[in-house]
Enzyme design. Structure first.
Site, PDB file in Angstrom:
ATOM      1  N   CYS A 219       0.851  -1.188   0.000  1.00 23.82           N
ATOM      2  CA  CYS A 219       0.000   0.000   0.000  1.00 23.82           C
ATOM      3  C   CYS A 219       0.886   1.237   0.000  1.00 23.82           C
ATOM      4  O   CYS A 219       2.078   1.167   0.290  1.00 23.82           O
ATOM      5  CB  CYS A 219      -0.901   0.023   1.244  1.00 23.82           C
ATOM      6  SG  CYS A 219      -2.050  -1.354   1.366  1.00 23.82           S
TER       7      CYS A 219
ATOM      8  N   GLY B 184      -0.239  -0.018  -4.987  1.00 28.26           N
ATOM      9  CA  GLY B 184      -1.570  -0.565  -4.777  1.00 28.26           C
ATOM     10  C   GLY B 184      -2.525  -0.139  -5.863  1.00 28.26           C
ATOM     11  O   GLY B 184      -2.583   1.047  -6.201  1.00 28.26           O
TER      12      GLY B 184
ATOM     13  N   ASN C  17       0.015   1.392   5.847  1.00 28.05           N
ATOM     14  CA  ASN C  17       0.831   0.497   5.025  1.00 28.05           C
ATOM     15  C   ASN C  17       1.506  -0.487   5.969  1.00 28.05           C
ATOM     16  O   ASN C  17       2.279  -0.096   6.837  1.00 28.05           O
ATOM     17  CB  ASN C  17       1.866   1.296   4.235  1.00 28.05           C
ATOM     18  CG  ASN C  17       2.843   0.424   3.470  1.00 28.05           C
ATOM     19  OD1 ASN C  17       3.965   0.845   3.216  1.00 28.05           O
ATOM     20  ND2 ASN C  17       2.454  -0.780   3.088  1.00 28.05           N
ATOM     21  N   GLY C  18       1.199  -1.763   5.804  1.00 26.90           N
ATOM     22  CA  GLY C  18       1.792  -2.777   6.671  1.00 26.90           C
ATOM     23  C   GLY C  18       0.772  -3.813   7.069  1.00 26.90           C
ATOM     24  O   GLY C  18      -0.278  -3.963   6.438  1.00 26.90           O
TER      25      GLY C  18
ATOM     26  N   TYR D 117      12.435  -4.518  -5.174  1.00 28.63           N
ATOM     27  CA  TYR D 117      11.304  -4.548  -6.092  1.00 28.63           C
ATOM     28  C   TYR D 117      10.246  -3.475  -5.860  1.00 28.63           C
ATOM     29  O   TYR D 117       9.794  -2.830  -6.802  1.00 28.63           O
ATOM     30  CB  TYR D 117      10.637  -5.928  -6.013  1.00 28.63           C
ATOM     31  CG  TYR D 117       9.407  -6.070  -6.881  1.00 28.63           C
ATOM     32  CD1 TYR D 117       9.489  -5.947  -8.273  1.00 28.63           C
ATOM     33  CD2 TYR D 117       8.165  -6.313  -6.319  1.00 28.63           C
ATOM     34  CE1 TYR D 117       8.360  -6.065  -9.071  1.00 28.63           C
ATOM     35  CE2 TYR D 117       7.026  -6.440  -7.116  1.00 28.63           C
ATOM     36  CZ  TYR D 117       7.129  -6.316  -8.486  1.00 28.63           C
ATOM     37  OH  TYR D 117       6.023  -6.428  -9.277  1.00 28.63           O
TER      38      TYR D 117
END
Length: 489
Positions: free
Chosen positions: A18, A45, A119-120, A262
């Site tokens: 995210c 996302g 995010n997580g 990545y």
């Protein structure tokens, strides 16, 4: 963590997590800058996008499914008034794939209005949800973000803003970078191990928090620094500055090494390192460890490009005759979710998205560089494509260690049963995908390229040992769960 899904060509990569944004400006509305920043984070996302703003009197919100450009139109943006805003792009790793889990999550309560982007992934979300539900909190989703929002809202009834955030941090356990808006105050929080990135930037008329510095660049701002692990940043409502509060200290960090490999955009800066240059160095390390002198080296677009560039440069410096070339062309207009009703159609998806350049490949030995292999199905199809185009030999090189364990920290990755490297040697994987040889980069080489020790990275997906207390999994360090976060609560 949800398993990988069959709704699009995964291309043997873990799936993005995210992206979060927070903006506080002096006078102008924050909606459009937040919107543009979300565009810059679209790679993180693609399932949903949302923005919450506050105009000093009330909160305004819009969330929608799909890409940023699909979730908003001009009328939606114009209705988001106020100089403070937070935003989110989501790929779900916990919770449903529907609008109920789209973020930012917002709630109004007698302590004010609260919005939160996450995010997580929390390890103990279910435990805290049960505790809050027993106290009368009603949940509208099954995601862990709502758990954080409800816990923070409860704390805000009795504590000031900084103390309330600290109390929540002492309950939740797991990976989180958050942008929060309490009324018209925007905050950024990073978990004590710093697993997910979060940066602070300065604009001409305010400040911005974002998952990556590329979002700050998009707004014409300057990167100030990374938000430190365990730090709370409070942006001033007038856009004139910010306050820093170091709420939790940890002996070591646990930065996700896949951000460098990545996830992050190549033009983003993480801990003062340009991601593109880190990936080029990973390519150089890959040549040093596992180089093979072929006629041509080519990337799997787009993620393998920087690796292949560094690999070719190192090879040529060592006197190899390898040529760097683009041997695979990507169709950028094929989405993630086009219809694939059969296995044959899923195989066709690779041909829809990638096509070999025959003049680069025919009659030549080829090294193909990619960042990762998850299941191996797409790698096998790529090798077949290159052989059909006339390659005399196909060697595969991967700019990261083999993924042999799942991720619980917010990456949509396969289960152990699906991971090709979980129970196979490099030689066995090479045979399965049809390559003449296959080699991965070592974790030691990754730490050298990043410039961080293994003790300060999260590498659970390659070591099977994690920096958080995950039931049934080994830990790579001594872990003290936060107060109130034990399994016995």
């Amino acid at each position: 963590m949800s398993p990988g899904r069959e709704d699009g060509p995964e291309f043997d990569h873990p799936t993005e997590k995210c992206g979060v944004v927070g903006v506080s400006l002096a006078e102008r509305d924050a909606a459009f800058p937040t919107y543009y920043a979300l565009y810059a984070l679209q790679h993180r996302g693609q399932e949903s996008a949302g923005i919450v703003t506050h105009d000093g009197f009330q909160q305004h919100q819009h969330v929608g499914m799909g890409l940023v450009g699909e979730a908003f139109d001009e009328t939606d943006i114009e209705g988001l008034v106020g100089s403070a805003g937070i935003g989110h792009v989501r790929y779900p790793t916990a919770g449903s794939v529907d609008k109920s889990c789209a973020q930012p999550f917002s709630v109004s309560f007698k302590g004010g209005a609260l919005g939160l982007s996450h995010n997580g992934n929390l390890v103990n979300a279910d435990e805290i949800r049960d505790d809050l539900a027993s106290s009368g909190h009603a949940f509208t989703s099954d995601g862990d973000t709502e758990v954080i929002a409800h816990d923070l809202a409860r704390n805000l009834l009795d504590e000031d803003l900084v103390a309330a955030v600290e109390t929540t941090m002492n309950r939740v356990h797991g990976s989180y970078s958050l942008t929060i808006m309490h009324d018209d105050t925007v905050l950024g929080v990073r978990d004590p191990l710093g697993n997910r990135p979060l940066v602070l930037g300065e604009l001409d008329d305010g400040y911005v928090l974002a998952s990556e510095s590329a979002a700050i660049d998009t707004l014409g701002g300057d990167l100030v620094r990374d938000v430190r692990p365990g730090e709370l940043i409070v942006l001033h409502e007038d856009g004139e500055g910010y306050d820093s509060h170091q709420l939790v200290e940890a002996e070591n960090t646990a930065n996700c090494f896949f951000e460098y490999v990545y996830f992050a955009r190549p033009d983003s800066v993480i801990d003062d390192e340009l991601v593109y240059e880190v990936r080029r160095e990973l390519g150089r390390q890959l040549w040093a460890e596992n180089g093979v002198d072929t006629d041509v080296v080519m990337p799997v677009p787009d993620s393998g490009r920087a690796f292949a560039s560094g690999y070719a440069e190192a090879a040529q410096s060592d006197g190899a005759t390898v040529e760097f070339a683009e041997g695979l062309m990507k169709n950028r207009y094929v989405g993630r979710t086009f219809i694939m009703p059969t296995q044959e159609a899923r195989e066709q998806a690779v041909r829809l998205k990638l096509n070999p350049i025959k003049s680069t490949v025919e009659g030549r030995t080829v090294t193909v560089i990619d960042d990762s292999i998850v299941r191996g199905t797409t790698s096998s199809q790529l090798v077949d494509l290159l052989r059909e185009a006339g390659a005399e030999a196909v060697h595969v090189r991967i700019g990261a260690p083999p993924i042999s364990a799942p991720c619980y920290m917010g990456i949509d990755m396969a289960t152990r049963d699906e991971l090709i490297a979980a129970d196979k040697t490099d030689g066995e994987i090479a045979e399965q995908i049809g390559a003449d040889s296959l080699s991965y980069l070592s974790l030691d080489a990754v730490t050298t390229a990043i410039g961080r020790s293994e003790a300060d990275l999260c590498a659970g997906c390659v070591t099977g040992e994690y920096p958080y207390d995950i039931p049934g999994e080994a830990a790579d360090r001594d872990i003290d769960r936060p107060v109130g976060a034990s399994a016995d609560d």
